[in-house]
Design a protein around this motif. Structure first.
Motif: not given
Length: 115
Positions: A10-16
């Motif tokens: 998933t991507v959270i705050n632009g980080r994988a």
């Protein structure tokens, strides 16, 4: 146990972020095994330390749809820190899947030191 799922991303705050969707179920299984061992008077965890082990698991399932290798991986991962430090110490694994009526599902395992 449930079948080991493939890792998800998933991507959270632009980080994988890669995660194990079965992690919560593994923790619950690990706690149940630890509690059963504590009730038997076993309080030193992990039980086996720095040893080579053989694992035999039987899954009594109500359907034939689950892959036995994914069930085995779930059990091996869930037993870490309770029965052994890391599942890399499992030198031999034997798994069996039996079909049983709904409501009669079970999992049994035998863990033995290899000499």
């Amino acid at each position: 146990p449930i079948a080991q799922a493939r890792p998800r991303a998933t991507v959270i705050n632009g980080r994988a972020r890669v995660y194990d969707p079965t992690q919560r179920a593994k923790r619950a299984y690990r706690r149940a095994i630890g509690q059963a061992m504590t009730e038997l008077g076993i309080t030193d965890f992990p039980f086996f330390e720095r040893t080579r082990l053989q694992l035999k698991v039987t899954f009594g399932l109500s359907n034939n749809a689950k892959d036995v290798d994914n069930l085995l991986k779930f059990v091996m991962d869930a037993l870490e820190s309770v029965l052994y430090d890391n599942d890399a110490c499992i030198m031999s694994a034997n798994e069996t899947k039996m079909i049983v009526p709904i409501g009669a599902q079970y999992t049994t395992f035998v863990l033995e030191e290899l000499v």
